[in-house]
Design an enzyme around this catalytic site. Sequence first.
Site, PDB file in Angstrom:
ATOM      1  N   LYS A  30      46.267 -14.388  -9.703  1.00  0.00           N
ATOM      2  CA  LYS A  30      47.072 -15.525 -10.157  1.00  0.00           C
ATOM      3  C   LYS A  30      46.792 -16.780  -9.314  1.00  0.00           C
ATOM      4  O   LYS A  30      46.178 -16.697  -8.236  1.00  0.00           O
ATOM      5  CB  LYS A  30      48.558 -15.134 -10.120  1.00  0.00           C
ATOM      6  CG  LYS A  30      48.890 -13.996 -11.110  1.00  0.00           C
ATOM      7  CD  LYS A  30      50.395 -13.706 -11.174  1.00  0.00           C
ATOM      8  CE  LYS A  30      50.679 -12.607 -12.188  1.00  0.00           C
ATOM      9  NZ  LYS A  30      52.142 -12.357 -12.333  1.00  0.00           N
ATOM     10  N   TYR A  48      52.691 -13.508 -22.070  1.00  0.00           N
ATOM     11  CA  TYR A  48      54.009 -13.152 -21.532  1.00  0.00           C
ATOM     12  C   TYR A  48      55.099 -13.195 -22.609  1.00  0.00           C
ATOM     13  O   TYR A  48      56.278 -13.369 -22.290  1.00  0.00           O
ATOM     14  CB  TYR A  48      54.352 -14.054 -20.347  1.00  0.00           C
ATOM     15  CG  TYR A  48      53.526 -13.720 -19.119  1.00  0.00           C
ATOM     16  CD1 TYR A  48      53.702 -12.502 -18.454  1.00  0.00           C
ATOM     17  CD2 TYR A  48      52.558 -14.584 -18.640  1.00  0.00           C
ATOM     18  CE1 TYR A  48      52.933 -12.162 -17.353  1.00  0.00           C
ATOM     19  CE2 TYR A  48      51.783 -14.261 -17.528  1.00  0.00           C
ATOM     20  CZ  TYR A  48      51.984 -13.044 -16.893  1.00  0.00           C
ATOM     21  OH  TYR A  48      51.223 -12.709 -15.803  1.00  0.00           O
ATOM     22  N   ARG A  71      47.972  -0.384 -11.153  1.00  0.00           N
ATOM     23  CA  ARG A  71      49.417  -0.648 -11.047  1.00  0.00           C
ATOM     24  C   ARG A  71      49.942  -0.160  -9.696  1.00  0.00           C
ATOM     25  O   ARG A  71      50.772  -0.821  -9.065  1.00  0.00           O
ATOM     26  CB  ARG A  71      50.183   0.016 -12.201  1.00  0.00           C
ATOM     27  CG  ARG A  71      49.917  -0.568 -13.580  1.00  0.00           C
ATOM     28  CD  ARG A  71      50.465  -1.945 -13.806  1.00  0.00           C
ATOM     29  NE  ARG A  71      51.911  -2.002 -13.822  1.00  0.00           N
ATOM     30  CZ  ARG A  71      52.607  -3.067 -14.260  1.00  0.00           C
ATOM     31  NH1 ARG A  71      51.976  -4.160 -14.731  1.00  0.00           N
ATOM     32  NH2 ARG A  71      53.911  -3.076 -14.225  1.00  0.00           N
ATOM     33  N   ARG A 112      50.783  -6.676  -3.677  1.00  0.00           N
ATOM     34  CA  ARG A 112      51.975  -7.540  -3.672  1.00  0.00           C
ATOM     35  C   ARG A 112      52.787  -7.342  -2.395  1.00  0.00           C
ATOM     36  O   ARG A 112      53.334  -8.300  -1.842  1.00  0.00           O
ATOM     37  CB  ARG A 112      52.818  -7.259  -4.909  1.00  0.00           C
ATOM     38  CG  ARG A 112      52.182  -7.838  -6.189  1.00  0.00           C
ATOM     39  CD  ARG A 112      52.862  -7.297  -7.425  1.00  0.00           C
ATOM     40  NE  ARG A 112      52.467  -7.966  -8.656  1.00  0.00           N
ATOM     41  CZ  ARG A 112      52.737  -7.488  -9.871  1.00  0.00           C
ATOM     42  NH1 ARG A 112      53.396  -6.344 -10.005  1.00  0.00           N
ATOM     43  NH2 ARG A 112      52.338  -8.145 -10.946  1.00  0.00           N
ATOM     44  N   ASN A 154      53.510 -13.797  -7.842  1.00  0.00           N
ATOM     45  CA  ASN A 154      53.333 -12.472  -7.225  1.00  0.00           C
ATOM     46  C   ASN A 154      51.872 -12.005  -7.229  1.00  0.00           C
ATOM     47  O   ASN A 154      51.582 -10.820  -7.349  1.00  0.00           O
ATOM     48  CB  ASN A 154      54.283 -11.443  -7.849  1.00  0.00           C
ATOM     49  CG  ASN A 154      53.975 -11.182  -9.317  1.00  0.00           C
ATOM     50  OD1 ASN A 154      53.070 -11.792  -9.886  1.00  0.00           O
ATOM     51  ND2 ASN A 154      54.712 -10.270  -9.923  1.00  0.00           N
ATOM     52  N   HIS A 211      48.076  -9.903 -11.759  1.00  0.00           N
ATOM     53  CA  HIS A 211      48.498  -9.232 -12.996  1.00  0.00           C
ATOM     54  C   HIS A 211      47.609  -8.025 -13.244  1.00  0.00           C
ATOM     55  O   HIS A 211      46.402  -8.090 -13.006  1.00  0.00           O
ATOM     56  CB  HIS A 211      48.361 -10.177 -14.202  1.00  0.00           C
ATOM     57  CG  HIS A 211      48.468  -9.453 -15.518  1.00  0.00           C
ATOM     58  ND1 HIS A 211      49.679  -9.117 -16.071  1.00  0.00           N
ATOM     59  CD2 HIS A 211      47.519  -8.924 -16.337  1.00  0.00           C
ATOM     60  CE1 HIS A 211      49.465  -8.424 -17.198  1.00  0.00           C
ATOM     61  NE2 HIS A 211      48.162  -8.302 -17.391  1.00  0.00           N
ATOM     62  N   GLU A 263      44.716  -6.954 -23.959  1.00  0.00           N
ATOM     63  CA  GLU A 263      44.572  -8.064 -23.006  1.00  0.00           C
ATOM     64  C   GLU A 263      43.094  -8.386 -22.733  1.00  0.00           C
ATOM     65  O   GLU A 263      42.723  -9.553 -22.566  1.00  0.00           O
ATOM     66  CB  GLU A 263      45.321  -7.728 -21.714  1.00  0.00           C
ATOM     67  CG  GLU A 263      46.831  -7.721 -21.942  1.00  0.00           C
ATOM     68  CD  GLU A 263      47.655  -7.266 -20.744  1.00  0.00           C
ATOM     69  OE1 GLU A 263      47.088  -6.945 -19.676  1.00  0.00           O
ATOM     70  OE2 GLU A 263      48.891  -7.230 -20.886  1.00  0.00           O
TER      71      GLU A 263
END
Length: 134
Positions: free
Chosen positions: A11, A51, A87, A104, A114, A117, A128
């Site tokens: 990000k 989103y 994840r 994170r 954060n 993604h 995606e």
Amino acid sequence: ADIEKTFIMIKPDAVRDRKTGLIIDRIERCGLTIEKMEKCELDEDLVKVHYAHLADKPFFGDIVDFMTSGPVVKMVVSGLSAVSKMRTLMGATNPLDAAPGTIRGDFANDVNANIIHGSDSLENAAIEIERFFG
Ligand code: DAT
Ligand code: MG
């Protein structure tokens, strides 16, 4: 376990703070492979689609503002159980809940900004990847 592909995006906060290399290092250390990678700026419409599951939240405008605040680095990452492995590597959405040793947990301080993604399911990963790489 199967070889999977997942969609990852570093990000704007992390790109701005020159954390891209550190994050890529963590991904590769897990035995995952960067298949595609590109630095780009996101337009507002793409962020709103990405989103859309949060469109009714009071912080939706903050997400759109943040994700268009500077360039991101988007990636396709592959490997065994790549979706769930990423994840786990990323840690919880809210950095306050993200364990030390996760991306994170170690780099993020803000629930919106954060750092990274990652797709939350194999099905969403395919959607995606198509959305961001066509
Ligand atoms: P994740 O990014 O872990 O998949 P998500 O899809 O629920 O989590 O949310 C997407 C992004 O929206 C998240 O990375 C940061 C932002 N966000 C989520 N919950 C938030 C909250 N309570 N306040 C501010 N931003 C939030
Ligand atoms: Mg999500």
